[in-house]
Write a protein that holds these residues in place. Structure first.
Motif, PDB file in Angstrom:
ATOM      1  N   VAL A 194      -3.786   1.998 -15.384  1.00 23.48           N
ATOM      2  CA  VAL A 194      -2.649   1.421 -16.089  1.00 23.48           C
ATOM      3  C   VAL A 194      -1.377   2.225 -15.804  1.00 23.48           C
ATOM      4  CG1 VAL A 194      -1.669   0.916 -18.365  1.00 23.48           C
ATOM      5  CG2 VAL A 194      -4.068   0.377 -17.886  1.00 23.48           C
ATOM      6  N   THR A 195      -1.497   3.551 -15.778  1.00 23.89           N
ATOM      7  CA  THR A 195      -0.337   4.392 -15.475  1.00 23.89           C
ATOM      8  C   THR A 195       0.197   4.117 -14.075  1.00 23.89           C
ATOM      9  OG1 THR A 195      -1.109   6.135 -16.956  1.00 23.89           O
ATOM     10  CG2 THR A 195       0.469   6.769 -15.263  1.00 23.89           C
ATOM     11  N   ILE A 196      -0.690   3.957 -13.117  1.00 20.03           N
ATOM     12  CA  ILE A 196      -0.246   3.612 -11.759  1.00 20.03           C
ATOM     13  C   ILE A 196       0.436   2.253 -11.750  1.00 20.03           C
ATOM     14  CG2 ILE A 196      -1.250   2.617  -9.676  1.00 20.03           C
ATOM     15  CD1 ILE A 196      -2.298   4.979  -8.824  1.00 20.03           C
ATOM     16  N   GLY A 197      -0.160   1.296 -12.467  1.00 20.98           N
ATOM     17  CA  GLY A 197       0.451  -0.038 -12.524  1.00 20.98           C
ATOM     18  C   GLY A 197       1.857   0.004 -13.084  1.00 20.98           C
ATOM     19  N   GLU A 198       2.042   0.803 -14.132  1.00 20.44           N
ATOM     20  CA  GLU A 198       3.381   0.966 -14.696  1.00 20.44           C
ATOM     21  C   GLU A 198       4.322   1.595 -13.673  1.00 20.44           C
ATOM     22  OE1 GLU A 198       2.529   3.368 -18.061  1.00 20.44           O
ATOM     23  OE2 GLU A 198       2.079   1.666 -19.395  1.00 20.44           O
ATOM     24  N   GLY A 199       3.800   2.582 -12.943  1.00 22.02           N
ATOM     25  CA  GLY A 199       4.638   3.299 -11.986  1.00 22.02           C
ATOM     26  C   GLY A 199       5.139   2.442 -10.851  1.00 22.02           C
ATOM     27  N   VAL A 200       4.334   1.443 -10.427  1.00 14.94           N
ATOM     28  CA  VAL A 200       4.759   0.583  -9.308  1.00 14.94           C
ATOM     29  C   VAL A 200       5.250  -0.775  -9.809  1.00 14.94           C
ATOM     30  CG1 VAL A 200       3.228   1.722  -7.668  1.00 14.94           C
ATOM     31  CG2 VAL A 200       2.387  -0.288  -8.926  1.00 14.94           C
ATOM     32  N   LYS A 201       5.479  -0.858 -11.127  1.00 15.32           N
ATOM     33  CA  LYS A 201       6.036  -2.072 -11.751  1.00 15.32           C
ATOM     34  C   LYS A 201       5.173  -3.310 -11.498  1.00 15.32           C
ATOM     35  CE  LYS A 201      10.830  -0.450 -11.727  1.00 15.32           C
ATOM     36  NZ  LYS A 201      10.486   0.949 -11.427  1.00 15.32           N
ATOM     37  N   ALA A 202       3.859  -3.135 -11.640  1.00 12.46           N
ATOM     38  CA  ALA A 202       2.927  -4.252 -11.479  1.00 12.46           C
ATOM     39  C   ALA A 202       2.719  -4.960 -12.819  1.00 12.46           C
ATOM     40  CB  ALA A 202       1.589  -3.750 -10.951  1.00 12.46           C
ATOM     41  N   ASP A 203       2.355  -6.237 -12.746  1.00 12.31           N
ATOM     42  CA  ASP A 203       1.946  -6.974 -13.940  1.00 12.31           C
ATOM     43  C   ASP A 203       0.449  -6.783 -14.210  1.00 12.31           C
ATOM     44  OD1 ASP A 203       4.527  -8.276 -14.335  1.00 12.31           O
ATOM     45  OD2 ASP A 203       4.027  -9.470 -12.565  1.00 12.31           O
ATOM     46  N   LYS A 204      -0.326  -6.721 -13.124  1.00 12.57           N
ATOM     47  CA  LYS A 204      -1.770  -6.542 -13.223  1.00 12.57           C
ATOM     48  C   LYS A 204      -2.209  -5.493 -12.197  1.00 12.57           C
ATOM     49  CE  LYS A 204      -2.130 -10.538 -15.654  1.00 12.57           C
ATOM     50  NZ  LYS A 204      -2.558 -10.654 -17.057  1.00 12.57           N
ATOM     51  N   VAL A 205      -3.303  -4.841 -12.515  1.00 12.35           N
ATOM     52  CA  VAL A 205      -3.961  -3.959 -11.550  1.00 12.35           C
ATOM     53  C   VAL A 205      -5.384  -4.455 -11.348  1.00 12.35           C
ATOM     54  CG1 VAL A 205      -4.940  -1.661 -11.154  1.00 12.35           C
ATOM     55  CG2 VAL A 205      -2.599  -1.890 -11.975  1.00 12.35           C
TER      56      VAL A 205
ATOM     57  N   GLU B   5       0.822  -1.210   0.000  1.00 13.43           N
ATOM     58  CA  GLU B   5       0.000   0.000   0.000  1.00 13.43           C
ATOM     59  C   GLU B   5       0.855   1.259   0.000  1.00 13.43           C
ATOM     60  OE1 GLU B   5      -3.617   1.921   2.731  1.00 13.43           O
ATOM     61  OE2 GLU B   5      -2.401   0.268   3.489  1.00 13.43           O
ATOM     62  N   ASP B   6       1.941   1.255   0.758  1.00  9.80           N
ATOM     63  CA  ASP B   6       2.773   2.458   0.830  1.00  9.80           C
ATOM     64  C   ASP B   6       3.471   2.745  -0.495  1.00  9.80           C
ATOM     65  OD1 ASP B   6       4.423   0.203   1.230  1.00  9.80           O
ATOM     66  OD2 ASP B   6       5.900   1.372   2.328  1.00  9.80           O
ATOM     67  N   GLU B   7       3.772   1.718  -1.279  1.00  6.29           N
ATOM     68  CA  GLU B   7       4.361   1.940  -2.602  1.00  6.29           C
ATOM     69  C   GLU B   7       3.390   2.680  -3.509  1.00  6.29           C
ATOM     70  OE1 GLU B   7       6.629  -1.173  -4.628  1.00  6.29           O
ATOM     71  OE2 GLU B   7       6.321  -2.428  -2.858  1.00  6.29           O
ATOM     72  N   ILE B   8       2.132   2.252  -3.483  1.00  6.41           N
ATOM     73  CA  ILE B   8       1.115   2.905  -4.314  1.00  6.41           C
ATOM     74  C   ILE B   8       0.898   4.339  -3.850  1.00  6.41           C
ATOM     75  CG2 ILE B   8      -1.315   2.866  -4.988  1.00  6.41           C
ATOM     76  CD1 ILE B   8      -1.192  -0.203  -4.729  1.00  6.41           C
ATOM     77  N   ASN B   9       0.819   4.539  -2.539  1.00  5.20           N
ATOM     78  CA  ASN B   9       0.606   5.892  -2.003  1.00  5.20           C
ATOM     79  C   ASN B   9       1.775   6.816  -2.338  1.00  5.20           C
ATOM     80  OD1 ASN B   9      -1.861   5.143  -0.925  1.00  5.20           O
ATOM     81  ND2 ASN B   9      -1.012   4.669   1.095  1.00  5.20           N
ATOM     82  N   ASP B  10       2.997   6.291  -2.240  1.00  5.98           N
ATOM     83  CA  ASP B  10       4.172   7.109  -2.562  1.00  5.98           C
ATOM     84  C   ASP B  10       4.154   7.522  -4.027  1.00  5.98           C
ATOM     85  OD1 ASP B  10       5.080   6.938   0.019  1.00  5.98           O
ATOM     86  OD2 ASP B  10       6.568   5.381  -0.385  1.00  5.98           O
ATOM     87  N   TRP B  11       3.798   6.591  -4.906  1.00 13.16           N
ATOM     88  CA  TRP B  11       3.750   6.935  -6.330  1.00 13.16           C
ATOM     89  C   TRP B  11       2.710   8.011  -6.582  1.00 13.16           C
ATOM     90  CZ3 TRP B  11       0.670   7.487 -10.455  1.00 13.16           C
ATOM     91  CH2 TRP B  11       1.279   7.559 -11.720  1.00 13.16           C
ATOM     92  N   ARG B  12       1.543   7.858  -5.980  1.00 16.75           N
ATOM     93  CA  ARG B  12       0.480   8.848  -6.170  1.00 16.75           C
ATOM     94  C   ARG B  12       0.914  10.225  -5.658  1.00 16.75           C
ATOM     95  NH1 ARG B  12      -5.272   6.225  -4.460  1.00 16.75           N
ATOM     96  NH2 ARG B  12      -5.899   8.366  -4.973  1.00 16.75           N
ATOM     97  N   ASP B  13       1.554  10.248  -4.493  1.00 13.57           N
ATOM     98  CA  ASP B  13       1.990  11.529  -3.920  1.00 13.57           C
ATOM     99  C   ASP B  13       3.043  12.196  -4.793  1.00 13.57           C
ATOM    100  OD1 ASP B  13       0.278  11.158  -1.801  1.00 13.57           O
ATOM    101  OD2 ASP B  13       1.817  10.356  -0.452  1.00 13.57           O
ATOM    102  N   ASN B  14       3.970  11.399  -5.310  1.00 11.65           N
ATOM    103  CA  ASN B  14       5.082  11.949  -6.083  1.00 11.65           C
ATOM    104  C   ASN B  14       4.704  12.329  -7.508  1.00 11.65           C
ATOM    105  OD1 ASN B  14       6.870  11.634  -3.914  1.00 11.65           O
ATOM    106  ND2 ASN B  14       7.403   9.541  -4.528  1.00 11.65           N
ATOM    107  N   ASN B  15       3.582  11.816  -7.973  1.00 14.19           N
ATOM    108  CA  ASN B  15       3.184  12.072  -9.357  1.00 14.19           C
ATOM    109  C   ASN B  15       1.885  12.863  -9.481  1.00 14.19           C
ATOM    110  OD1 ASN B  15       5.093  10.324 -11.288  1.00 14.19           O
ATOM    111  ND2 ASN B  15       4.744   9.182  -9.398  1.00 14.19           N
ATOM    112  N   SER B  16       1.412  13.393  -8.360  1.00 12.56           N
ATOM    113  CA  SER B  16       0.210  14.236  -8.369  1.00 12.56           C
ATOM    114  C   SER B  16      -0.923  13.581  -9.142  1.00 12.56           C
ATOM    115  CB  SER B  16       0.535  15.607  -8.979  1.00 12.56           C
ATOM    116  OG  SER B  16       1.553  16.249  -8.245  1.00 12.56           O
TER     117      SER B  16
END
Length: 218
Positions: free
Chosen positions: A111-122, A93-104
């Motif tokens: 899909v963009t969030i998935g790419e940002g946290v290096k996920a295979d699926k969202v 959860e903190d990885e997703i929150n950090d990405w959201r905070d850093n990327n406004s």
């Protein structure tokens, strides 16, 4: 229809018919369903196994504020999948929150969030019309929920299910004098998360029979 399957269905209908005419029968129904059932109900979508998966829940307002319901549903579903799906790697959860905070992040682009946290699926859960009360004195949760799986490599939607009106409890509710809103919210979102997570793992039908009994422990 196979004879054994027909017999099981007939037995199940007889059990429910008898049970609903009596009080205090919830435990009996649960036990008898176990003897009548066949195998576990299979997952509708099995593509999360051996994948790195980000679970993201949003509500009507969570794009613009820190929404407790979205956080609780994301957390609950993540925990269930980490236990029930073989070799899954759930993004923290903190990885997703950090990405959201850093990327406004200010729009729904899973899909963009998935790419940002290096996920295979969202696994994206969109909740609309969430409310916890039915009138001024009764807690009864209601929400519409759309659950979608996106493949990040292709950007394509691989699975989608929609529940137009999920209500808990199905009938009645909990009086506001008997519990608090945070406690009821916890039970309601726990039940909702369990229902949504079942798309992705086998489950015992008995688990869905005695859900209203949880209200007794608020």
């Amino acid at each position: 229809m196979h004879l054994v399957t027909r017999n099981r269905l007939h037995t199940l209908l007889v059990i429910i018919t008898i049970a609903v005419t009596q009080s205090g029968c919830l435990g009996l129904v649960s036990n008898l369903l176990y003897t009548a059932r066949g195998d576990l109900v299979p997952a509708e979508y099995e593509g999360l196994a051996e994948q790195r998966v980000a679970v993201i829940a949003v509500t009507d307002s969570s794009q613009y504020s820190d929404d407790i319901a979205a956080r609780m549903v994301s957390r609950e579903i993540s925990q269930i999948l980490s236990v029930e799906v073989e070799d899954i790697d759930v993004v923290r959860e903190d990885e997703i929150n950090d990405w959201r905070d850093n990327n406004s992040w200010d729009q729904v682009d899973f899909v963009t969030i998935g790419e940002g946290v290096k996920a295979d699926k969202v696994v994206a859960v969109e909740l609309t019309g969430l409310k916890l009360r039915d009138g001024a004195t009764l807690y009864r949760g209601q929400v519409s929920a759309t659950t979608t799986v996106y493949d990040i490599a292709t950007g394509k939607r691989e699975f989608r299910r929609h529940i137009d009106d999920y209500s808990y409890p199905i009938t009645g509710g909990q009086y506001t004098s008997e519990t608090t809103e945070p406690k009821f919210r916890r039970v309601f979102l726990h039940r909702l998360s369990g229902v949504l997570a079942r798309y992705f793992h086998p489950y015992d039908f008995r688990d869905s029979v005695a859900g209203d009994a949880e209200l007794l422990h608020l």
